[in-house]
Motif scaffolding. Sequence first.
Motif, PDB file in Angstrom:
ATOM      1  N   PRO A  61     -20.067  54.322  78.638  1.00 47.21           N
ATOM      2  CA  PRO A  61     -20.615  53.643  77.578  1.00 47.21           C
ATOM      3  C   PRO A  61     -19.483  54.501  76.691  1.00 47.21           C
ATOM      4  N   LEU A  62     -19.132  54.493  75.526  1.00 52.69           N
ATOM      5  CA  LEU A  62     -18.310  55.372  74.425  1.00 52.69           C
ATOM      6  C   LEU A  62     -19.342  55.916  73.424  1.00 52.69           C
ATOM      7  N   THR A  63     -19.681  57.205  73.855  1.00 56.43           N
ATOM      8  CA  THR A  63     -21.028  58.678  73.484  1.00 56.43           C
ATOM      9  C   THR A  63     -19.521  59.250  72.207  1.00 56.43           C
ATOM     10  N   TRP A  64     -20.625  59.405  71.561  1.00 54.55           N
ATOM     11  CA  TRP A  64     -20.411  60.355  70.373  1.00 54.55           C
ATOM     12  C   TRP A  64     -19.132  61.147  71.104  1.00 54.55           C
ATOM     13  N   GLN A  65     -19.013  61.777  72.180  1.00 50.81           N
ATOM     14  CA  GLN A  65     -17.534  62.537  72.717  1.00 50.81           C
ATOM     15  C   GLN A  65     -16.431  61.821  73.243  1.00 50.81           C
ATOM     16  N   LEU A  66     -16.661  60.739  72.489  1.00 48.22           N
ATOM     17  CA  LEU A  66     -15.463  59.616  73.293  1.00 48.22           C
ATOM     18  C   LEU A  66     -15.046  59.658  72.075  1.00 48.22           C
ATOM     19  N   LYS A  67     -15.267  59.666  70.792  1.00 47.08           N
ATOM     20  CA  LYS A  67     -14.951  59.377  69.195  1.00 47.08           C
ATOM     21  C   LYS A  67     -14.234  60.193  68.549  1.00 47.08           C
TER      22      LYS A  67
ATOM     23  N   LEU B 254     -20.446  50.083  74.013  1.00 46.92           N
ATOM     24  CA  LEU B 254     -21.046  50.889  72.901  1.00 46.92           C
ATOM     25  C   LEU B 254     -22.302  51.203  73.564  1.00 46.92           C
ATOM     26  N   ALA B 255     -22.383  52.805  73.206  1.00 46.22           N
ATOM     27  CA  ALA B 255     -23.484  53.254  73.871  1.00 46.22           C
ATOM     28  C   ALA B 255     -25.060  52.949  72.724  1.00 46.22           C
ATOM     29  N   ASP B 256     -26.062  53.311  73.549  1.00 50.36           N
ATOM     30  CA  ASP B 256     -27.387  52.976  72.604  1.00 50.36           C
ATOM     31  C   ASP B 256     -27.474  54.689  73.041  1.00 50.36           C
ATOM     32  N   GLU B 257     -26.803  54.998  71.364  1.00 48.86           N
ATOM     33  CA  GLU B 257     -27.079  56.291  71.237  1.00 48.86           C
ATOM     34  C   GLU B 257     -28.507  56.438  71.331  1.00 48.86           C
ATOM     35  N   ALA B 258     -29.648  55.886  71.657  1.00 49.24           N
ATOM     36  CA  ALA B 258     -31.337  57.172  71.932  1.00 49.24           C
ATOM     37  C   ALA B 258     -31.355  57.294  73.215  1.00 49.24           C
ATOM     38  N   THR B 259     -30.315  56.372  74.139  1.00 48.34           N
ATOM     39  CA  THR B 259     -30.584  57.276  74.955  1.00 48.34           C
ATOM     40  C   THR B 259     -29.143  58.258  75.837  1.00 48.34           C
TER      41      THR B 259
ATOM     42  N   VAL C  91     -25.442  50.983  78.014  1.00 50.05           N
ATOM     43  CA  VAL C  91     -25.258  50.286  77.181  1.00 50.05           C
ATOM     44  C   VAL C  91     -25.723  49.147  75.845  1.00 50.05           C
ATOM     45  N   ALA C  92     -25.241  49.478  74.825  1.00 46.16           N
ATOM     46  CA  ALA C  92     -25.922  48.614  73.619  1.00 46.16           C
ATOM     47  C   ALA C  92     -25.340  47.624  73.625  1.00 46.16           C
ATOM     48  N   GLY C  93     -25.601  45.792  73.969  1.00 44.00           N
ATOM     49  CA  GLY C  93     -24.781  44.988  74.616  1.00 44.00           C
ATOM     50  C   GLY C  93     -23.838  44.789  74.838  1.00 44.00           C
ATOM     51  N   THR C  94     -23.654  44.045  74.591  1.00 49.14           N
ATOM     52  CA  THR C  94     -21.783  43.532  75.445  1.00 49.14           C
ATOM     53  C   THR C  94     -20.587  43.655  74.591  1.00 49.14           C
TER      54      THR C  94
ATOM     55  N   LYS D  17     -17.643  46.019  72.939  1.00 52.55           N
ATOM     56  CA  LYS D  17     -16.632  47.267  73.247  1.00 52.55           C
ATOM     57  C   LYS D  17     -16.457  48.267  71.872  1.00 52.55           C
ATOM     58  N   GLY D  18     -15.755  49.306  72.125  1.00 58.56           N
ATOM     59  CA  GLY D  18     -15.050  49.885  70.751  1.00 58.56           C
ATOM     60  C   GLY D  18     -13.822  50.732  71.819  1.00 58.56           C
ATOM     61  N   GLU D  19     -13.001  51.220  70.733  1.00 61.82           N
ATOM     62  CA  GLU D  19     -12.140  51.569  71.148  1.00 61.82           C
ATOM     63  C   GLU D  19     -12.150  53.559  70.284  1.00 61.82           C
ATOM     64  N   VAL D  20     -12.064  53.884  72.176  1.00 62.75           N
ATOM     65  CA  VAL D  20     -11.592  55.445  72.788  1.00 62.75           C
ATOM     66  C   VAL D  20     -11.242  55.660  71.498  1.00 62.75           C
ATOM     67  N   THR D  21     -11.079  56.786  70.890  1.00 70.62           N
ATOM     68  CA  THR D  21     -10.192  57.471  70.122  1.00 70.62           C
ATOM     69  C   THR D  21      -9.713  58.819  69.821  1.00 70.62           C
ATOM     70  N   VAL D  22     -10.260  59.127  71.501  1.00 71.61           N
ATOM     71  CA  VAL D  22     -10.060  60.758  71.554  1.00 71.61           C
ATOM     72  C   VAL D  22      -9.277  60.744  72.743  1.00 71.61           C
ATOM     73  N   GLU D  23      -8.304  62.059  73.515  1.00 67.43           N
ATOM     74  CA  GLU D  23      -7.992  62.117  74.227  1.00 67.43           C
ATOM     75  C   GLU D  23      -8.545  61.996  75.460  1.00 67.43           C
ATOM     76  N   ASP D  24      -8.527  62.104  77.214  1.00 73.83           N
ATOM     77  CA  ASP D  24      -9.033  61.457  78.328  1.00 73.83           C
ATOM     78  C   ASP D  24      -8.465  62.947  78.900  1.00 73.83           C
ATOM     79  N   ALA D  25      -6.932  63.323  79.203  1.00 68.93           N
ATOM     80  CA  ALA D  25      -7.063  65.034  79.273  1.00 68.93           C
ATOM     81  C   ALA D  25      -5.856  65.253  78.506  1.00 68.93           C
ATOM     82  N   ALA D  26      -5.541  66.683  79.009  1.00 71.81           N
ATOM     83  CA  ALA D  26      -5.021  67.723  77.812  1.00 71.81           C
ATOM     84  C   ALA D  26      -3.733  68.131  78.698  1.00 71.81           C
ATOM     85  N   LEU D  27      -2.778  68.325  78.642  1.00 71.32           N
ATOM     86  CA  LEU D  27      -1.842  69.681  79.682  1.00 71.32           C
ATOM     87  C   LEU D  27      -1.667  70.801  78.486  1.00 71.32           C
ATOM     88  N   MET D  28      -1.525  71.689  78.456  1.00 69.27           N
ATOM     89  CA  MET D  28      -0.721  73.103  77.935  1.00 69.27           C
ATOM     90  C   MET D  28      -0.533  73.799  78.699  1.00 69.27           C
TER      91      MET D  28
END
Length: 385
Positions: A172-178, A221-226, A234-237, A239-250
């Motif tokens: 799910p779309l937890t806080w780390q992915l927004k 979407l995530a069930d934030e209480a869990t 997961v909270a329901g059916t 979906k939300g947008e992932v607004t951060v990167e999944d990988a970074a190379l420097m």
Amino acid sequence: MAKQLNIGIAGYKFMGRAHSNAWLKAPLFFDIPARPVLKVACGRHEASLKEFAEKWGWEETETDWKKLVARPDIDIIDIALPQNLHYEMAMAAAKEGKHIFCEKPLAMNLKQAEEMLKVCEDNKVKHYLNHNYRRTPAISYAKQMILDGKIGRIFHWRCAYQQDWIVDPNFPLTWQLKKETAQAGPQWDLNSHAVDLAHYLVGEISSVSCLTANFIKERPLADEATTGSLKAGVAGTDKGEVTVEDAALMMVQFKNGAVGSFEATRFATGRKNGLTFEIYGSKGSLTFNLERMNELEYYSLQDEEGTQGFRTIQTTKAVHPYAGHWWPAGHIIGYEHSFVHAVADFITAIEENKTIEPNFYDGVKITEVLDAGLRSAEEKKQIIL
């Protein structure tokens, strides 16, 4: 140890547990000049907060962090919360004269980080940023070996921080992915640790080139209480947008002439918490793997030619930093012990009026690099610091 310091903690999930354990264990294993008292635990959900407080021995609970910070009987504010909540609490705590023990990454942006440092300095409070990996015996010993000239002039830094907890597209779309709650993905979360280690072991960074990637653009979407400990329901059916990167190379240049690379990802299937680094110098090399955190690999050009090769140093002897406070040689320690080391050093810094590192100054320098990386990826150019 007659003196006591009262602790108020905000946050009671993954980091709240790790910090609570550290406050409890530090005076049992380290001869520190004051005893930390688990005074008040603060969080939003009263029922689960009370359960946490009873389990870990916190004397009281509070659901309003502003009331916690204002209490005259609290000496230290422990911020064990997501990074979007650090700024306001740290600013208020410093103005109330509280010492601050803060989880990483420090802030959501460079402006916040600079303001947090200034208010702590203006109010003369101790401020610690919990990049706890510095305080594993192997990494602390690596620093000592570097200062002793064991590997000579450093040419290369190579670091990777790899996890796999969001490989499943149904995670799910937890806080780390927004972006609004995390600022960025592994560039902020994982590379903050990696950059801190690079600054600690090699030196400050002078330029950054970066690329980022996003592999899964929508999630349930995530069930934030869990939510907690890198998992959530997961909270329901919807979906939300992932607004951060999944990988970074420097790729980076250091002020001392060394060059380096960083990889941070949550899509390294099979890697649970794989933080590795390699340092190559004119006289030798050092490598480390957090998943084998009691070991340090060392290669020396001073060895006879026929016997040269990487040797494993098991950093569990009393001669190694922190290790002598625990068990006999060969009896390994774990992840949680680095938090205990941080608490012991923090209490000592308060009572002896000494600076502790990493602190908010280090947090500013780390944030400069992380922000430069994001700008480099967006603008597709090298950023000079």
